[in-house]
Design an enzyme around this catalytic site. Structure first.
Site, PDB file in Angstrom:
ATOM      1  N   GLU B  61       0.813  -0.931  -0.017  1.00 14.59           N
ATOM      2  CA  GLU B  61      -0.121  -0.024   0.013  1.00 14.59           C
ATOM      3  C   GLU B  61       0.773   1.320  -0.030  1.00 14.59           C
ATOM      4  O   GLU B  61       0.661   2.358  -0.783  1.00 14.59           O
ATOM      5  CB  GLU B  61      -0.935  -0.231   1.233  1.00 14.59           C
ATOM      6  CG  GLU B  61      -2.110  -0.956   1.020  1.00 14.59           C
ATOM      7  CD  GLU B  61      -1.715  -2.390   1.541  1.00 14.59           C
ATOM      8  OE1 GLU B  61      -0.598  -2.591   1.621  1.00 14.59           O
ATOM      9  OE2 GLU B  61      -2.500  -3.114   1.548  1.00 14.59           O
ATOM     10  N   HIS B 130     -11.730  -3.618  10.189  1.00 18.10           N
ATOM     11  CA  HIS B 130     -12.334  -3.315   8.962  1.00 18.10           C
ATOM     12  C   HIS B 130     -13.387  -2.487   9.001  1.00 18.10           C
ATOM     13  O   HIS B 130     -14.307  -2.514   8.118  1.00 18.10           O
ATOM     14  CB  HIS B 130     -12.833  -4.749   8.705  1.00 18.10           C
ATOM     15  CG  HIS B 130     -11.813  -5.699   8.005  1.00 18.10           C
ATOM     16  ND1 HIS B 130     -10.665  -6.035   8.028  1.00 18.10           N
ATOM     17  CD2 HIS B 130     -11.968  -6.324   6.710  1.00 18.10           C
ATOM     18  CE1 HIS B 130      -9.791  -6.571   7.170  1.00 18.10           C
ATOM     19  NE2 HIS B 130     -10.909  -7.171   6.227  1.00 18.10           N
TER      20      HIS B 130
END
Lengths: 320, 352
Positions: B61, B130
């Site tokens: 990322e 999440h």
């Protein structure tokens, strides 16, 4: 030396870097340059040799210790000096300082001081060039400390995956600020060998031998330009002065005077003069003319910087 | 022509239009060309625009954010996607130190036209890693624009505006909005960044909302209207730059302010909006402002715990009544008995 015609320019680039930085060191105590400076005195050959292998339209990205790379790529001495003095005429109009140099007219795209952080940006620049069908090579300078950052590995992996036209140029000067290699990487493991694990072609060279640097860089640049993908070059060198600032710091005890003296003997400029004047490859009066020109340039840049106005407003936050 | 589209379809349509109009736009992210296509929002793009512009990527990322930034400096307009904000945290260094700063720190010479899409998860056991809604972090950093659409119409128009913007835009999508339908015009249009939307007009109190909480706020406003209270709902749409003018204009009119955000309460969007009201129109405030946000706790996973963790319309309704000085009321539930509270609607059957 594969290209003797390049010798005078290699000397000129090295001497310009040396004299600009020595002048910065001389004037720093006036306290008019009010920003950190990370001098690369002693390391000029890596910047000069590598940049001399690039075309003007190629791109360079660099780090906190970037004066050499900026000047090596042909960046304006006036604009750099004015930037360090915080002036409106500086290359970043006073918003950047010594750690954020830029000169788009010669493909010097930017310096940033977060270790390893400009590496993926340089890779992305190369990726963008490929997507746009532009034929240029991107060279990314960083120190050996950056190879300890995760983002270095992420960047090399992607460059290899996409066979991007990038030259990763690692200047191994043995120290990350005051932390020696012995506390950062396992003994006996060469820095380039870690990059090798990503499947990238790697070479290690003498960073203070400007001709050797040039030859290594030229091969890597040519390969990248011909679509052969990235190369990793590890060049061993040594910074003479303190991590940040104008002084010598051997009194601190983080490195030995003996070690410093050994590297001091490997001065890239003295080595160049010994080798090429003696062999007659370059003429003494040519080097003298170069030196005189550089003295005038440096004096002019300091006068320009000092007499330039301060910026009145910071750069706005958004691009219009 | 306007027709009904779901939120994810609106995102996909915006991307398709942007890529058709401008060859420098490309989209990259883990799973972008996979069979699920980022919950449907990138489906079909690979077939239409090819591998060179619709890319999967290494699980890197931070590095890939740098790559996107570098390509933007080189003249491309990348869209980078993350299936959850939580994964984008690996790239905070590139976003905050680099993307946000290259324009200013190089004296205006550089620009970074980059859109980073991030999704906020909720329910079905998304749990602590999440489901984070970190818009306040990004909105804190000068140089970033932060966008949170609440409707399919705005999802399309704001995404197009973000792609066409010359600055890095953090585009935050709530997973529970993906299946929502709404009218969406065909073809190209933009919703300008930095302009809030008055989603419902009212004179009695102002509810400032973000993203999915706009839907809950509108439900609460509906019931308040039945009780004779006219709530004005201001959907911020863009957090940075913030449309302070629309917020203050509403608060001056109503004199009461409730802020509901998908993120945590402390140092969050609610704090900023209330501070703006205090600075800008303190004399108009007839009661202490209120925040309806997440409690300061990592999201619990169990459906039983998550149901109590997330504020919903009923919490907004109760706080609004308090603001109006009305006697406390338990109120009948907004959801019919037996409806699970850990899914956006009963058609959602997991897993994420």
């Amino acid at each position: 030396m594969s290209d003797p015609a390049k010798l005078p320019i290699l000397y000129e680039l090295m001497l310009r870097i040396r004299r600009v930085e020595e002048r910065i060191a001389d004037l720093y105590s006036e306290q008019e340059m009010r920003c950190p400076v990370h001098l690369c005195i002693g390391q000029e050959a890596t910047a000069a040799g590598a940049c001399a292998a690039l075309e003007r339209t190629d791109h360079v990205y660099s780090t906190h210790r970037s004066h050499g790379h900026y000047l090596g790529k042909g960046g304006s001495v006036r604009a750099m000096m004015a930037e360090i003095y915080g002036k409106a005429t500086g290359c970043s109009k006073g918003n950047g300082g010594s750690m954020h140099l830029v000169d788009l007219s010669v493909g010097y795209m930017g310096s940033t001081p977060i270790v390893g952080s400009s590496i993926p940006i340089g890779v992305g620049d190369a990726f963008g060039a490929v997507l746009r069908g532009e034929k240029r090579v991107t060279m990314v300078f960083f120190g050996e400390g950056a190879t300890e950052e995760g983002v270095f590995h992420e960047s090399v992996n992607f460059a290899v995956l996409r066979k991007l036209p990038v030259v990763f140029l690692c200047e191994n000067n043995l120290y990350s600020v005051y932390s020696p290699m012995s506390v950062r990487q396992p003994a006996g493991r060469e820095v380039y060998s870690v990059a090798q694990g990503h499947g990238i072609e790697c070479h290690q060279g003498a960073g203070n031998d400007v001709a050797a640097v040039y030859d290594l860089a030229r091969k890597a640049v040519r390969k990248a330009r011909e679509g052969g993908g990235p190369t990793f070059l590890e060049l061993k060198t040594y910074r003479w002065r303190e991590h940040c600032g104008p002084n010598f710091d051997n009194d601190l005890g983080y490195r030995t005077v003996e070690e410093y003296e050994e590297w001091r003997k490997l001065c890239p400029l003295e080595a160049f003069e010994k080798r090429y004047l003696a062999s007659g490859a370059v003429a003494a009066d040519e080097l003298r003319r170069i030196a005189e020109r550089i003295e005038r340039e440096v004096a002019d840049a300091v006068a320009f910087a000092k007499s330039s106005p301060f910026p009145q407003e910071a750069q706005g936050v958004y691009a219009p | 022509m306007t027709r009904e589209l779901r939120f994810f379809q609106a995102l996909r349509e915006a991307t398709e239009i942007a890529m058709s109009r401008d060859p420098s736009v490309y989209i990259m992210g883990l799973g972008v060309p996979d069979p699920k296509g980022i919950f449907g929002s990138t489906l079909g793009l690979r077939e239409k625009f090819g591998e060179a512009r619709v890319l999967d990527m290494p699980t890197s990322e931070n590095g890939m954010t740098g790559v996107a930034i570098g390509s933007a400096l080189a003249g491309m307009r990348p869209i980078l996607t993350h299936q959850r904000i939580d994964f984008a945290l690996l790239s905070i260094e590139q976003i905050v130190n680099q993307a946000a700063k290259w324009h200013t720190m190089f004296g205006g010479l550089m620009k970074v036209p980059l859109v980073i899409r991030m999704i906020v998860g909720r329910g079905w056991g998304q749990g602590p890693q999440h489901s984070q809604s970190l818009q306040a972090w990004f909105a804190h950093v000068p140089g970033l624009k932060v966008v949170m659409p609440a409707t399919p119409h705005d999802a399309k128009g704001l995404l197009l505006a973000s792609i066409e913007d010359d600055n890095p835009v953090i585009f935050i999508e709530h997973r529970w909005l993906y299946g929502m339908s709404g009218p969406v015009p065909e073809g190209h249009y933009t919703v300008p960044l930095g302009i809030a939307r008055v989603a419902r007009e009212g004179r009695d109190l102002t509810i400032v909302s973000t993203s999915y909480m706009t839907l809950e706020a509108l439900r609460a406003a509906e019931r308040l209207a039945e009780e004779g209270i006219a709530a004005e709902v201001v959907d911020l749409r863009t957090l940075s730059p913030l449309d302070e003018g629309t917020v203050l204009e509403s608060v001056r009119k109503t004199g009461r302010l409730l802020v509901t955000d998908t993120g945590w309460k402390t140092f969050g969007i609610g704090a900023e909006i209330i501070a703006r009201a205090a600075e800008g129109c303190l004399a108009s405030l007839r009661a202490a402002p209120v925040r309806v946000c997440l409690p300061d706790l990592p999201t619990p996973t169990s459906a039983a715990l998550a149901a109590r963790f997330y504020p919903r319309a009923i919490h907004i309704w109760k706080e609004a009544r308090n603001l109006m000085g009305l006697a406390g009321a338990e109120g009948r539930p907004f959801e019919p008995p037996g409806v699970p509270l850990d899914v956006p609607d009963p058609s959602f059957v997991g897993p994420f």
